[in-house]
Write a protein that holds these residues in place. Sequence first.
Motif, PDB file in Angstrom:
ATOM      1  N   SER A  89       0.833  -1.195   0.000  1.00  0.00           N
ATOM      2  CA  SER A  89       0.000   0.000   0.000  1.00  0.00           C
ATOM      3  C   SER A  89       0.869   1.248   0.000  1.00  0.00           C
ATOM      4  N   GLY A  90       0.310   2.349  -0.439  1.00  0.00           N
ATOM      5  CA  GLY A  90       1.067   3.590  -0.541  1.00  0.00           C
ATOM      6  C   GLY A  90       1.412   4.166   0.819  1.00  0.00           C
ATOM      7  N   ALA A  91       2.337   5.129   0.811  1.00  0.00           N
ATOM      8  CA  ALA A  91       2.754   5.779   2.050  1.00  0.00           C
ATOM      9  C   ALA A  91       2.610   7.288   1.880  1.00  0.00           C
ATOM     10  N   ASP A  92       2.264   7.989   2.976  1.00  0.00           N
ATOM     11  CA  ASP A  92       2.110   9.436   2.885  1.00  0.00           C
ATOM     12  C   ASP A  92       3.476  10.118   2.949  1.00  0.00           C
ATOM     13  N   ALA A  93       3.462  11.403   2.641  1.00  0.00           N
ATOM     14  CA  ALA A  93       4.709  12.160   2.553  1.00  0.00           C
ATOM     15  C   ALA A  93       5.451  12.242   3.888  1.00  0.00           C
ATOM     16  N   SER A  94       4.734  12.049   4.993  1.00  0.00           N
ATOM     17  CA  SER A  94       5.362  12.159   6.307  1.00  0.00           C
ATOM     18  C   SER A  94       6.383  11.057   6.562  1.00  0.00           C
ATOM     19  N   GLN A  95       6.379  10.020   5.708  1.00  0.00           N
ATOM     20  CA  GLN A  95       7.359   8.953   5.866  1.00  0.00           C
ATOM     21  C   GLN A  95       8.771   9.424   5.540  1.00  0.00           C
ATOM     22  N   GLY A  96       8.892  10.476   4.749  1.00  0.00           N
ATOM     23  CA  GLY A  96      10.207  10.950   4.340  1.00  0.00           C
ATOM     24  C   GLY A  96      10.681  10.261   3.079  1.00  0.00           C
ATOM     25  N   GLN A  97      11.709  10.802   2.455  1.00  0.00           N
ATOM     26  CA  GLN A  97      12.237  10.261   1.201  1.00  0.00           C
ATOM     27  C   GLN A  97      13.462   9.382   1.448  1.00  0.00           C
ATOM     28  N   PRO A  98      13.687   8.410   0.557  1.00  0.00           N
ATOM     29  CA  PRO A  98      14.923   7.624   0.638  1.00  0.00           C
ATOM     30  C   PRO A  98      16.144   8.512   0.438  1.00  0.00           C
ATOM     31  N   LEU A  99      17.260   8.109   1.018  1.00  0.00           N
ATOM     32  CA  LEU A  99      18.510   8.856   0.913  1.00  0.00           C
ATOM     33  C   LEU A  99      18.835   9.236  -0.521  1.00  0.00           C
ATOM     34  N   GLU A 100      18.650   8.291  -1.444  1.00  0.00           N
ATOM     35  CA  GLU A 100      19.053   8.517  -2.829  1.00  0.00           C
ATOM     36  C   GLU A 100      18.254   9.621  -3.514  1.00  0.00           C
ATOM     37  N   GLN A 101      17.089   9.978  -2.965  1.00  0.00           N
ATOM     38  CA  GLN A 101      16.250  11.005  -3.584  1.00  0.00           C
ATOM     39  C   GLN A 101      16.463  12.384  -2.968  1.00  0.00           C
ATOM     40  N   LEU A 102      17.201  12.451  -1.880  1.00  0.00           N
ATOM     41  CA  LEU A 102      17.411  13.723  -1.193  1.00  0.00           C
ATOM     42  C   LEU A 102      18.476  14.553  -1.886  1.00  0.00           C
ATOM     43  N   GLN A 103      18.361  15.852  -1.719  1.00  0.00           N
ATOM     44  CA  GLN A 103      19.333  16.788  -2.286  1.00  0.00           C
ATOM     45  C   GLN A 103      19.709  17.835  -1.231  1.00  0.00           C
ATOM     46  N   GLY A 104      20.837  18.489  -1.452  1.00  0.00           N
ATOM     47  CA  GLY A 104      21.221  19.623  -0.627  1.00  0.00           C
ATOM     48  C   GLY A 104      21.349  19.314   0.852  1.00  0.00           C
ATOM     49  N   GLN A 105      20.845  20.236   1.676  1.00  0.00           N
ATOM     50  CA  GLN A 105      20.968  20.118   3.122  1.00  0.00           C
ATOM     51  C   GLN A 105      20.260  18.884   3.668  1.00  0.00           C
ATOM     52  N   ALA A 106      19.152  18.525   3.043  1.00  0.00           N
ATOM     53  CA  ALA A 106      18.420  17.345   3.503  1.00  0.00           C
ATOM     54  C   ALA A 106      19.279  16.091   3.348  1.00  0.00           C
ATOM     55  N   ARG A 107      20.016  15.995   2.252  1.00  0.00           N
ATOM     56  CA  ARG A 107      20.896  14.847   2.036  1.00  0.00           C
ATOM     57  C   ARG A 107      22.072  14.871   3.009  1.00  0.00           C
ATOM     58  N   GLU A 108      22.607  16.058   3.277  1.00  0.00           N
ATOM     59  CA  GLU A 108      23.703  16.177   4.231  1.00  0.00           C
ATOM     60  C   GLU A 108      23.266  15.727   5.625  1.00  0.00           C
ATOM     61  N   GLN A 109      22.073  16.144   6.043  1.00  0.00           N
ATOM     62  CA  GLN A 109      21.567  15.768   7.355  1.00  0.00           C
ATOM     63  C   GLN A 109      21.360  14.267   7.464  1.00  0.00           C
ATOM     64  N   ARG A 110      20.743  13.670   6.442  1.00  0.00           N
ATOM     65  CA  ARG A 110      20.533  12.223   6.452  1.00  0.00           C
ATOM     66  C   ARG A 110      21.884  11.501   6.438  1.00  0.00           C
ATOM     67  N   GLY A 111      22.815  12.045   5.694  1.00  0.00           N
ATOM     68  CA  GLY A 111      24.149  11.453   5.645  1.00  0.00           C
ATOM     69  C   GLY A 111      24.803  11.406   7.008  1.00  0.00           C
ATOM     70  N   LEU A 112      24.656  12.475   7.785  1.00  0.00           N
ATOM     71  CA  LEU A 112      25.203  12.497   9.142  1.00  0.00           C
ATOM     72  C   LEU A 112      24.551  11.422  10.007  1.00  0.00           C
ATOM     73  N   GLU A 113      23.249  11.266   9.864  1.00  0.00           N
ATOM     74  CA  GLU A 113      22.527  10.261  10.644  1.00  0.00           C
ATOM     75  C   GLU A 113      23.039   8.852  10.327  1.00  0.00           C
ATOM     76  N   ILE A 114      23.228   8.574   9.041  1.00  0.00           N
ATOM     77  CA  ILE A 114      23.672   7.248   8.626  1.00  0.00           C
ATOM     78  C   ILE A 114      25.127   7.009   9.024  1.00  0.00           C
ATOM     79  N   LEU A 115      25.964   8.033   8.863  1.00  0.00           N
ATOM     80  CA  LEU A 115      27.368   7.893   9.244  1.00  0.00           C
ATOM     81  C   LEU A 115      27.500   7.680  10.750  1.00  0.00           C
ATOM     82  N   GLN A 116      26.692   8.391  11.528  1.00  0.00           N
ATOM     83  CA  GLN A 116      26.696   8.194  12.977  1.00  0.00           C
ATOM     84  C   GLN A 116      26.283   6.768  13.328  1.00  0.00           C
ATOM     85  N   ALA A 117      25.270   6.255  12.633  1.00  0.00           N
ATOM     86  CA  ALA A 117      24.817   4.883  12.878  1.00  0.00           C
ATOM     87  C   ALA A 117      25.913   3.876  12.545  1.00  0.00           C
ATOM     88  N   MET A 118      26.651   4.106  11.463  1.00  0.00           N
ATOM     89  CA  MET A 118      27.733   3.210  11.076  1.00  0.00           C
ATOM     90  C   MET A 118      28.826   3.173  12.141  1.00  0.00           C
TER      91      MET A 118
END
Length: 236
Positions: A102-131
């Motif tokens: 089933s579909g998902a609403d926009a509140s789920q957020g976008q996959p890393l690969e679809q993010l750009q700019g600051q949003a991608r940088e922020q997600r990148g920090l989250e993933i790098l911290q997790a690693m």
Amino acid sequence: MNVSSILNQLLSQGSGQSVSRGTAGNGMDVSHVVDSLSSQIKGASGSGGGVDLKSLLGGGALGLMVGSKRGRKMGGKAIKYGALAGIGVLAWKAYQNYQSGSGADASQGQPLEQLQGQAREQRGLEILQAMIMAARADGHIDANERAVLTQEIEKLGADDELQAWIQQQFEAPLDADVLALQADSPQAAREIYLVSAVIIDDQNPMERAWLDQLANALKLPPTLTKELDRQVLEPA
């Protein structure tokens, strides 16, 4: 901080492929990565004992994170490192399967690969911290290995600000709740769990305990974590 460039190179080490900065926003062909990994594994498995992580991952920063100094061998589970090449896509696919398509609403957020700019940088920090947190989960990174890992990340081109941030992550307490608070969306939470599941050795009790604590902190339902785990082992 030049997070996206460094993270892109780190994730590509899991597939044994280089990824240019120009293609970072477009992600990678996961099926192609899996095929490539399968060929490497089949070529090395004849010697017995599985595949050496250091050989597969090139002994770089990612190889250190997943514990190559312990001489960990991989058989069929070697393929899970290919999941790093499409971490956001696979986390989203797991969610869709969990939702029975089933579909998902926009509140789920976008996959890393679809993010750009600051949003991608922020997600990148989250993933790098997790690693980094997952790599520290069993306490195997000592002062010497930390120095080598720092050098390897520096080779990838990390700027001074990112280097300082990485050192903070090495010194911070291992706290799943603090890490979970960094997730900027439900999709981010799934990506944090999935990348952690790739890094840890699920046969190590301390590392498995960390992953379970993280799943609870991220408030991921057990059925969803099972689907995320399945995506790690079956990235195709």
